[in-house]
Scaffold this motif. Structure first.
Motif, PDB file in Angstrom:
ATOM      1  N   ASP A   1     -63.440  91.925   3.925  1.00  0.00           N
ATOM      2  CA  ASP A   1     -62.693  92.097   2.679  1.00  0.00           C
ATOM      3  C   ASP A   1     -63.179  92.245   1.634  1.00  0.00           C
ATOM      4  OD1 ASP A   1     -60.553  92.815   4.427  1.00  0.00           O
ATOM      5  OD2 ASP A   1     -59.525  90.621   4.069  1.00  0.00           O
ATOM      6  N   ASN A   2     -64.020  91.303   1.383  1.00  0.00           N
ATOM      7  CA  ASN A   2     -64.657  91.006   0.120  1.00  0.00           C
ATOM      8  C   ASN A   2     -66.168  91.807  -0.142  1.00  0.00           C
ATOM      9  OD1 ASN A   2     -66.100  89.208   1.936  1.00  0.00           O
ATOM     10  ND2 ASN A   2     -66.561  87.967   0.320  1.00  0.00           N
ATOM     11  N   ARG A   3     -66.426  92.667   0.861  1.00  0.00           N
ATOM     12  CA  ARG A   3     -67.665  93.459   0.590  1.00  0.00           C
ATOM     13  C   ARG A   3     -67.124  94.966   0.557  1.00  0.00           C
ATOM     14  NH1 ARG A   3     -71.346  91.322   5.777  1.00  0.00           N
ATOM     15  NH2 ARG A   3     -71.777  89.235   4.782  1.00  0.00           N
ATOM     16  N   ASN A   4     -68.395  95.663  -0.281  1.00  0.00           N
ATOM     17  CA  ASN A   4     -68.200  97.090  -0.443  1.00  0.00           C
ATOM     18  C   ASN A   4     -69.498  97.645  -0.516  1.00  0.00           C
ATOM     19  OD1 ASN A   4     -66.872  99.445  -0.905  1.00  0.00           O
ATOM     20  ND2 ASN A   4     -65.951  98.993  -2.919  1.00  0.00           N
ATOM     21  N   CYS A   5     -69.619  98.816  -0.952  1.00  0.00           N
ATOM     22  CA  CYS A   5     -70.902  99.409  -1.185  1.00  0.00           C
ATOM     23  C   CYS A   5     -70.672 100.311  -2.349  1.00  0.00           C
ATOM     24  CB  CYS A   5     -71.191 100.322  -0.035  1.00  0.00           C
ATOM     25  SG  CYS A   5     -70.293 101.543   0.795  1.00  0.00           S
ATOM     26  N   LEU A   6     -71.897 100.594  -2.976  1.00  0.00           N
ATOM     27  CA  LEU A   6     -72.077 101.505  -4.025  1.00  0.00           C
ATOM     28  C   LEU A   6     -72.578 102.691  -3.578  1.00  0.00           C
ATOM     29  CD1 LEU A   6     -72.917 101.006  -7.698  1.00  0.00           C
ATOM     30  CD2 LEU A   6     -74.735 102.101  -6.450  1.00  0.00           C
ATOM     31  N   THR A   7     -72.280 103.979  -3.964  1.00  0.00           N
ATOM     32  CA  THR A   7     -72.949 105.079  -3.633  1.00  0.00           C
ATOM     33  C   THR A   7     -73.696 105.643  -4.620  1.00  0.00           C
ATOM     34  OG1 THR A   7     -70.816 106.197  -3.812  1.00  0.00           O
ATOM     35  CG2 THR A   7     -71.430 105.232  -1.456  1.00  0.00           C
TER      36      THR A   7
ATOM     37  N   SER B   1     -66.917  89.723 -14.840  1.00  0.00           N
ATOM     38  CA  SER B   1     -67.257  88.375 -15.438  1.00  0.00           C
ATOM     39  C   SER B   1     -67.990  87.410 -14.389  1.00  0.00           C
ATOM     40  CB  SER B   1     -66.025  87.922 -16.093  1.00  0.00           C
ATOM     41  OG  SER B   1     -65.682  88.542 -17.199  1.00  0.00           O
ATOM     42  N   VAL B   2     -68.562  88.184 -13.380  1.00  0.00           N
ATOM     43  CA  VAL B   2     -69.404  87.457 -12.341  1.00  0.00           C
ATOM     44  C   VAL B   2     -70.889  87.567 -12.618  1.00  0.00           C
ATOM     45  CG1 VAL B   2     -69.964  87.175 -10.103  1.00  0.00           C
ATOM     46  CG2 VAL B   2     -67.700  87.876 -10.559  1.00  0.00           C
ATOM     47  N   MET B   3     -71.318  86.332 -13.154  1.00  0.00           N
ATOM     48  CA  MET B   3     -72.691  86.364 -13.706  1.00  0.00           C
ATOM     49  C   MET B   3     -73.894  85.621 -12.720  1.00  0.00           C
ATOM     50  SD  MET B   3     -72.508  87.796 -16.461  1.00  0.00           S
ATOM     51  CE  MET B   3     -70.940  88.128 -17.370  1.00  0.00           C
ATOM     52  N   LYS B   4     -73.368  85.423 -11.627  1.00  0.00           N
ATOM     53  CA  LYS B   4     -74.363  84.777 -10.645  1.00  0.00           C
ATOM     54  C   LYS B   4     -74.362  85.844  -9.583  1.00  0.00           C
ATOM     55  CE  LYS B   4     -73.113  80.125 -11.112  1.00  0.00           C
ATOM     56  NZ  LYS B   4     -72.777  78.659 -10.284  1.00  0.00           N
ATOM     57  N   ALA B   5     -75.841  86.180  -9.127  1.00  0.00           N
ATOM     58  CA  ALA B   5     -76.041  87.081  -8.164  1.00  0.00           C
ATOM     59  C   ALA B   5     -77.070  86.786  -7.415  1.00  0.00           C
ATOM     60  CB  ALA B   5     -76.477  88.569  -8.926  1.00  0.00           C
ATOM     61  N   TYR B   6     -77.027  87.002  -6.000  1.00  0.00           N
ATOM     62  CA  TYR B   6     -78.064  86.574  -5.069  1.00  0.00           C
ATOM     63  C   TYR B   6     -78.495  87.910  -4.224  1.00  0.00           C
ATOM     64  CZ  TYR B   6     -76.251  82.063  -6.747  1.00  0.00           C
ATOM     65  OH  TYR B   6     -75.891  80.983  -7.394  1.00  0.00           O
TER      66      TYR B   6
ATOM     67  N   ASP C   1     -67.143  88.032  -4.862  1.00  0.00           N
ATOM     68  CA  ASP C   1     -65.865  87.176  -5.217  1.00  0.00           C
ATOM     69  C   ASP C   1     -65.960  86.607  -6.458  1.00  0.00           C
ATOM     70  OD1 ASP C   1     -67.666  84.754  -5.587  1.00  0.00           O
ATOM     71  OD2 ASP C   1     -67.480  84.424  -3.498  1.00  0.00           O
ATOM     72  N   ASN C   2     -65.136  85.635  -6.838  1.00  0.00           N
ATOM     73  CA  ASN C   2     -64.905  85.277  -8.289  1.00  0.00           C
ATOM     74  C   ASN C   2     -65.997  84.443  -8.875  1.00  0.00           C
ATOM     75  OD1 ASN C   2     -62.328  86.516  -8.497  1.00  0.00           O
ATOM     76  ND2 ASN C   2     -61.252  84.762  -7.937  1.00  0.00           N
ATOM     77  N   GLN C   3     -66.879  84.243  -7.867  1.00  0.00           N
ATOM     78  CA  GLN C   3     -68.007  83.255  -8.575  1.00  0.00           C
ATOM     79  C   GLN C   3     -69.607  83.918  -8.540  1.00  0.00           C
ATOM     80  OE1 GLN C   3     -67.267  80.147  -9.691  1.00  0.00           O
ATOM     81  NE2 GLN C   3     -65.083  80.851  -9.175  1.00  0.00           N
ATOM     82  N   LYS C   4     -69.561  84.911  -7.170  1.00  0.00           N
ATOM     83  CA  LYS C   4     -71.058  85.245  -7.462  1.00  0.00           C
ATOM     84  C   LYS C   4     -71.054  86.675  -6.626  1.00  0.00           C
ATOM     85  CE  LYS C   4     -72.016  83.243  -2.923  1.00  0.00           C
ATOM     86  NZ  LYS C   4     -70.478  83.152  -2.547  1.00  0.00           N
TER      87      LYS C   4
END
Length: 100
Positions: free
Chosen positions: A26-32, A81-86, A48-51
């Protein structure tokens, strides 16, 4: 003209995840990245709301396109407004090193 954006059709997203052997949630998607109607690049991510976790970027052999796709993917998180990325271990490390 190249256009980039998150895929809004969940059924199409699920199909792309399956084609790339990535579990769809549910919390996954893709950019095309489209050139006209042709998909020329993708990124798969979990948000999600954190990362945000980037799961995969395609292609990895066209660094200019891949860089634009990755930056656009990260922008999706920033817009929420999610600033953490991994990066997941499924992202090609050699590709990431080339991008710097």
């Amino acid at each position: 003209m190249i256009t980039l954006g998150p895929l809004k059709d969940r059924n199409a997203a699920e199909k792309l995840f399956k084609q790339n052997n990535i579990e769809f949630k549910d919390n996954r998607n893709c950019l095309t990245a489209f050139d006209g109607k042709e998909i020329i690049g993708l990124s798969f991510y979990e948000l999600d709301n954190q990362k945000m976790t980037v799961l995969k970027v395609i292609p990895t052999d066209d660094l200019g396109l891949a860089d634009g796709i990755l930056r656009s993917t990260l922008h999706i998180a920033v817009e929420r407004s999610v600033m953490k990325a991994y990066y997941a271990d499924t992202v090609n490390e050699e590709f990431l090193n080339k991008l710097g």
